[in-house]
Each structure stands twice: as C-alpha cells, then as structure tokens.
Design a protein around this motif. Structure first.
Motif, short mmCIF file in Angstrom:
data_model
loop_
_atom_site.label_atom_id
_atom_site.label_comp_id
_atom_site.label_asym_id
_atom_site.label_seq_id
_atom_site.Cartn_x
_atom_site.Cartn_y
_atom_site.Cartn_z
N ALA A 210 0.91 -1.09 0.37
CA ALA A 210 0.12 -0.10 -0.11
C ALA A 210 0.86 1.05 -0.13
O ALA A 210 0.68 2.12 -0.57
N ALA A 211 2.20 1.07 0.40
CA ALA A 211 2.51 2.73 0.54
C ALA A 211 3.59 3.22 -0.69
O ALA A 211 3.41 3.51 -0.92
N LEU A 212 3.87 1.84 -1.39
CA LEU A 212 4.60 2.41 -2.79
C LEU A 212 3.74 3.11 -3.37
O LEU A 212 3.52 3.63 -3.99
N HIS A 213 2.26 1.62 -3.33
CA HIS A 213 1.40 2.10 -4.44
C HIS A 213 0.51 3.78 -3.95
O HIS A 213 0.07 4.73 -5.05
N GLU A 214 0.46 3.72 -2.74
CA GLU A 214 0.44 5.65 -2.83
C GLU A 214 1.24 6.54 -2.78
O GLU A 214 0.57 7.49 -3.26
N ARG A 215 1.93 5.97 -2.51
CA ARG A 215 3.46 7.07 -2.80
C ARG A 215 3.24 7.59 -4.86
O ARG A 215 3.25 8.52 -4.74
N PHE A 216 2.90 6.60 -5.40
CA PHE A 216 3.26 7.18 -6.90
C PHE A 216 1.28 7.80 -7.23
O PHE A 216 1.07 8.57 -8.13
N ILE A 217 -0.10 7.05 -6.46
CA ILE A 217 -0.78 8.17 -6.44
C ILE A 217 -0.51 9.44 -5.96
O ILE A 217 -1.24 10.37 -6.80
N ARG A 218 0.06 9.65 -4.58
CA ARG A 218 -0.12 10.68 -4.46
C ARG A 218 0.70 11.64 -5.58
O ARG A 218 0.08 12.93 -5.51
#
Ligand code: NAP
Length: 253
Positions: A210-218
C-alpha cells in the motif's frame, strides 16, 4: 535550446516512448543520426516519424533486450545502419517484479536483471571498443534516484537492486576508461510522467504494498511528475556540455 551532436551516431534503448523517445528526438534535433531500440515496433516507428518530420535521421531496431539472440541481431543491425556508435544511451528498463520479496518470482527477477543490467553491459561490450579506437565516446546509463533512497521503493527490491548494480557497473567502467576520451555516466531522471509510474499506479496495492502504491498515486494527483521532455533536456544538456566521467547526473540534484 538545441544541443549540438552533429556528426555523431547514437543508439538509444527504450526509444519508443517516455524518456528514451524524448532523448532520441533531442539527439536527432542536435544533428545525430539515431538508432531506436525497443520491442514495440509501432512506438519506434512513431519516434522515427517524428525525427524524420524534423529533418533528422533515425533507424528502427526492434529487439527484446531480455533475449540474448535478439540482442545480438540488434547489435549487428545497428552496426549495419550506423556504422559505429559514438553515443550509447542505455535507457530501457523495467520496474517489475513488484511486491514482497518472498512472493516474487525469481525467474522474473532474473529477467529484470537481464534487461536492466546485462543488456547495458552487452551493449557497452559491443560498442565501447569502437569508441576507444576513435578516442571519443559517451555512455549514459539511466538509473533511478531510488538507488540513493531505497526506502522510497520498498516492494521494488529487483528494481532497486538492478539499478544499483547498473550504477556500480557504470562507475567502475568509468574508472577503467578514464583518460581514453570515452566517458561513462549515470542519469537519474527524476519522477517522470511515463508508462512506468502509470504501471505502478495500476497495480493492486494489496500485492505491491500500500505504501508504494500510495506514493505513486499521490505524486500523480499532486502534479509532481515532470514531462519526459523536461527530464531528457537535463540528460542532453549534461551529454552535450560535460566531459566528466564516473558522475551521477541527477535531475533532482
Ligand atoms: N518514469 C520515471 O519516473 C522514472 C524514474 C526513475 C527512473 N526511470 C528510468 O527511466 C528509464 C525509462 O523509463 P520510462 O519512464 O521512460 O518508462 P517507459 O515509458 O515504460 O519506457 C521504457 C522503455 O523501455 C523499453 N523496454 C522495456 N523492456 C524492454 C525490453 N525487454 N527490450 C527492449 N526494450 C524494452 C520499452 O519499450 P517496449 O516495452 O516496447 O520494449 C520502452 O520504450 C528506465 O530505465 C526507468 O527505470 C524512470
């Protein structure tokens, strides 16, 4: 501003889209004849058409860098088309496999190593001897800022490891060739709006973390991504002006 690469022959891998396409277009605008290598022939044709519309010279060399046989054929084809390579930009790369390391397929990990590390090494082995004979050459290996900040890519162990190996290869080769007229440098392109971060955003956060995904979405929703042309401009600027070797050229520095 257009840089001068007049009279030079360049090979750019991953030239069908993203940073590689913008780099190839910039090299051609500066007067280099350019060989364009990637798998997707339609995308390479698109880059070649754009270069030709602008009065430049481009050759399409479709090949899979992960396939030793195809890569050998591509090297022969580049020699046929360009005669020699003065500027080698190893830009093609893959960010997969993503996810927790124990869940990753080791075969995919090895495939990423072939594309991100062994293919650039193979191309250097093929074209550096000619550069040495002529006393001039430029090799740029496209890496990532995640090498300096591995915590930014937890879930991307193969990516960070392969790019770290690519940087080690680059810096060591630069020392080996010091004083020959052939320079070898790393380029870290920044966070660029291409298919690669798009691929990460499209993954299941439960699988890649989730952290990796969230970083790229943000970074995307906050509008922090630069364009491929912006990133390529910095690479081309360093390539045109800088005689240094063994350096890490970082868009974010
Ligand atoms: N975008 C970013 O934010 C970012 C950040 C840091 C570093 N980078 C690095 O920048 C470089 C360019 O990435 P990009 O963002 O422009 O990504 P991209 O748009 O996905 O482009 C990648 C290029 O590499 C080619 N490629 C991939 N696998 C290949 C293979 N097996 N054989 C031959 N060509 C292959 C692709 O073409 P085909 O699929 O048609 O083969 C494509 O032309 C990569 O090395 C990447 O690691 C990007």
């Amino acid at each position: 501003m257009t840089h001068s690469f007049k009279g030079r022959a360049a090979l750019v891998t991953g030239a069908g889209r993203g940073i590689g396409r913008a780099t190839a277009v910039g090299l051609a605008a500066g007067g280099a004849k350019v060989a364009l290598l990637a798998r997707s022939e339609d995308e390479l044709a698109g880059t070649a058409d754009l270069i030709k519309e602008q009065g430049g010279t481009a050759y399409v060399v479709p090949a899979d860098l992960g396939d030793d046989g195809r890569l050998a054929e591509a090297i022969a084809r580049v020699r046929d088309e360009l005669g020699a390579v003065d500027i080698l930009v190893n830009n093609a790369g893959v960010v997969w496999p993503l996810g927790e390391t124990p869940a990753v397929d080791v075969g995919e990990w090895a495939a990423a190593m072939r594309i991100n590390v062994l293919a650039p090494v193979t191309l250097a082995v093929a074209f550096v001897p000619g550069m040495l004979d002529r006393g001039w050459g430029r090799v740029v290996n496209v890496s990532t800022g995640a090498v300096a900040r591995p915590g930014s890519m937890i879930g991307g162990n193969a990516y960070v490891t392969t790019k770290t190996a690519l940087e080690a290869h680059t810096l060591n080769l630069a020392l080996e060739l010091d004083g020959t007229g052939v320079t070898v440098n790393v380029y870290r392109p920044g966070l660029v709006d291409t298919a690669m971060p798009g691929y990460i955003r499209a993954q299941d956060p439960g699988r890649i973390g989730a952290a990796l995904h969230e970083r790229f979405i943000r970074s995307h929703t906050e509008g922090r991504l630069i364009t491929p042309e912006q990133s390529a401009r910095t690479l081309l600027d360093r390539l045109a002006r800088d005689n240094g070797t063994g350096q890490i050229w970082d868009f974010d520095a």
